[in-house]
Design an enzyme around this catalytic site. Structure first.
Site, PDB file in Angstrom:
ATOM      1  N   GLU A  75       2.109  -8.966  11.754  1.00 30.47           N
ATOM      2  CA  GLU A  75       1.868  -8.643  10.341  1.00 30.47           C
ATOM      3  C   GLU A  75       3.192  -8.277   9.644  1.00 30.47           C
ATOM      4  O   GLU A  75       3.440  -8.688   8.515  1.00 30.47           O
ATOM      5  CB  GLU A  75       0.889  -7.464  10.305  1.00 30.47           C
ATOM      6  N   ASP A 115       0.764  -1.257   0.000  1.00 33.10           N
ATOM      7  CA  ASP A 115       0.000   0.000   0.000  1.00 33.10           C
ATOM      8  C   ASP A 115       0.794   1.308   0.000  1.00 33.10           C
ATOM      9  O   ASP A 115       0.601   2.155  -0.842  1.00 33.10           O
ATOM     10  CB  ASP A 115      -0.920   0.048   1.226  1.00 33.10           C
TER      11      ASP A 115
END
Ligand code: GLC
Length: 451
Positions: free
Chosen positions: A413, A177
């Site tokens: 993550e 992103d």
């Protein structure tokens, strides 16, 4: 940091399975317990690979659920919304206004962008790992046409010059992103702030602002969505108006890897491979002619809107080894680049492999999402790619360091790549109990478990 010998593989696999079980919703697995409550496109693929070792029903459910949101034009959305949690996440399904599109499904709420097409190679993993091959063959028969339809979408709607290189039209489509790779094109986006639709971020309720994309990024993300809505999701109209139109080497590498998997699977079910083979040859040729940068030993991105190359500093440009796109000489250059200061660090800035961004760049940030941290899915793809070219030790190092990070800090993550920071207790960031870190850890450890 524990050494590799101290890792209790069985315990790690048991914990990974527990994480997937905890994130299971009944139809699919959430990427993370709170931060990501819906089904995400490439996450579903990586998660299915993990399940394919021990729970085939769920591996199949991941893909079935994801493709239940496939659009009529073939696009598989980045998010299939979980109606229970729709408003716990921004942008929620309403915000996308996908009802404007002729292609969006009526019975499923989805976002209006896509993600890296991992599903071809995921299907191959499912088939290869299946003990019951008859059942797996039926699943291949079921999924093959859907995945192929998605590849048609990419080559028909995202490859305007028939180069075999498809473009992304939103940074979220890349999967990486807020990578600094997108900074220049994002900075060029000018818009009237008053005219972006009002919104409130939800990601900050579940994640540290310091580790997440900024409001500056978010305003631009939302502006792009607004363009798609105004174009009623018509791809041709979007291409004309969208200021962010980029050929990303990671995305295209994943498409090639999935083309190859579909070509192999096609022989099992008597499907024609002519079209797939043509696409694939063209993609590989263009990756090497247009995106390869012989001076820097990495694949660049290409900004179609501005008609210019974006010099790659992100690990995305190394990943094409995963689809065997480089020749042996190029692969050696990629390894040299990976081992140079720009990824593996220098004596005074020693890093775990593989930082997602060049640690010597002023844009590098070891804590911020795709601007530096180590991500397990990227390490997994690099590991397999390097192994193919015979860089066995380096491939092994990528696997070991991934496992060490998970073992020591937990199934986060993403991880801080800087080693040896005195007094640093925490190197895992973003969401804890992150599904693809668990699933790919299971895949990494499969050999050890079988012994
Ligand atoms: C973030 C990541 C993306 C991932 C999603 C769900 O948006 O950048 O790659 O798919 O979270 O885990």
């Amino acid at each position: 940091m524990h050494t590799a010998e101290l890792i209790d593989f069985k315990a790690l696999v048991a914990e990974a399975k527990d994480i997937l079980a905890g994130n299971w919703t009944g139809k699919f697995t959430k990427p993370a317990p709170n931060l990501y409550p819906h089904q995400w496109n490439w996450d579903a693929g990586f998660i299915a690979i993990g399940y394919s070792h021990y729970y085939m029903d769920r591996a199949e459910s991941e893909l079935r659920s994801l493709f239940s949101g496939q659009w009529d034009n073939g696009m598989v959305p980045q998010i299939i919304f979980n109606p229970e949690f729709d408003y716990n996440y921004f942008p929620s399904s309403d915000f996308w206004e996908t009802w404007r599109s002729f292609s969006a499904p009526e019975n499923k709420k989805t976002s209006g962008i896509t993600m890296p097409p991992v599903h071809g190679f995921v299907l191959q993993h499912i088939y290869d790992n299946a003990k019951d091959k008859m059942r797996a063959l039926n699943f291949v028969k079921e999924m093959f046409p859907k995945i192929l339809k998605m590849h048609h979408y990419f080559y028909n709607h995202r490859d305007p010059f028939n180069e075999g290189l498809v473009y992304i039209r939103h940074p979220w489509e890349s999967g990486t992103d807020n990578s600094p790779t997108w900074d220049a094109p994002m900075e060029r986006i000018t818009f009237d702030k008053i005219k972006i639709p009002p919104y409130k971020r939800k990601d900050l309720d579940n994640g540290h602002a310091e580790h997440r994309p900024t409001d500056y990024d978010y305003n631009r993300y939302i502006h792009l969505i607004d363009i798609y809505r105004k174009c009623d999701y018509n791809e041709e109209a979007i291409l004309e108006r969208c200021p962010f139109v980029i050929q990303d080497p990671l995305f295209n590498c994943i498409l090639v890897k999935s083309n190859q998997a579909l070509i192999e699977l096609a022989t099992l079910i008597d499907e024609d491979v002519e079209q797939l083979t043509k696409w694939n040859e063209l993609s590989i040729k263009s990756m090497n002619e247009k995106l390869w940068n012989p001076k820097t030993g990495i694949y660049d991105a290409y900004d179609l809107h501005n008609d210019e190359r974006i010099e790659m500093q992100a690990s995305s440009g190394l990943i094409p080894v995963y689809a065997h796109i480089p020749n042996a000489e190029q692969a050696q250059q990629i390894v040299d680049r990976l081992l140079s200061k720009s990824f593996s660090g220098s004596a005074d800035q020693n890093t775990y492999l593989c930082p997602s961004y060049n640690p010597t760049s002023p844009k590098f940030n070891p804590k911020k999402y795709w601007r530096g941290p180590v991500w397990i899915n990227m390490n997994w793809m690099l590991h397999h790619g390097l192994k193919h070219y015979g860089f066995t030790d380096l491939a092994e190092q990528l696997k070991q360091e991934s496992l060490e990070l998970i073992n020591h800090y937990g199934f986060y993550e993403y991880f801080d790549p800087i080693k040896d920071v005195v007094g640093k207790e925490k190197q895992g960031y973003g969401s804890h109990r992150f599904s693809w870190s668990a699933a790919l850890c299971i895949d990494f450890l499969q050999d050890e478990e079988d012994d």
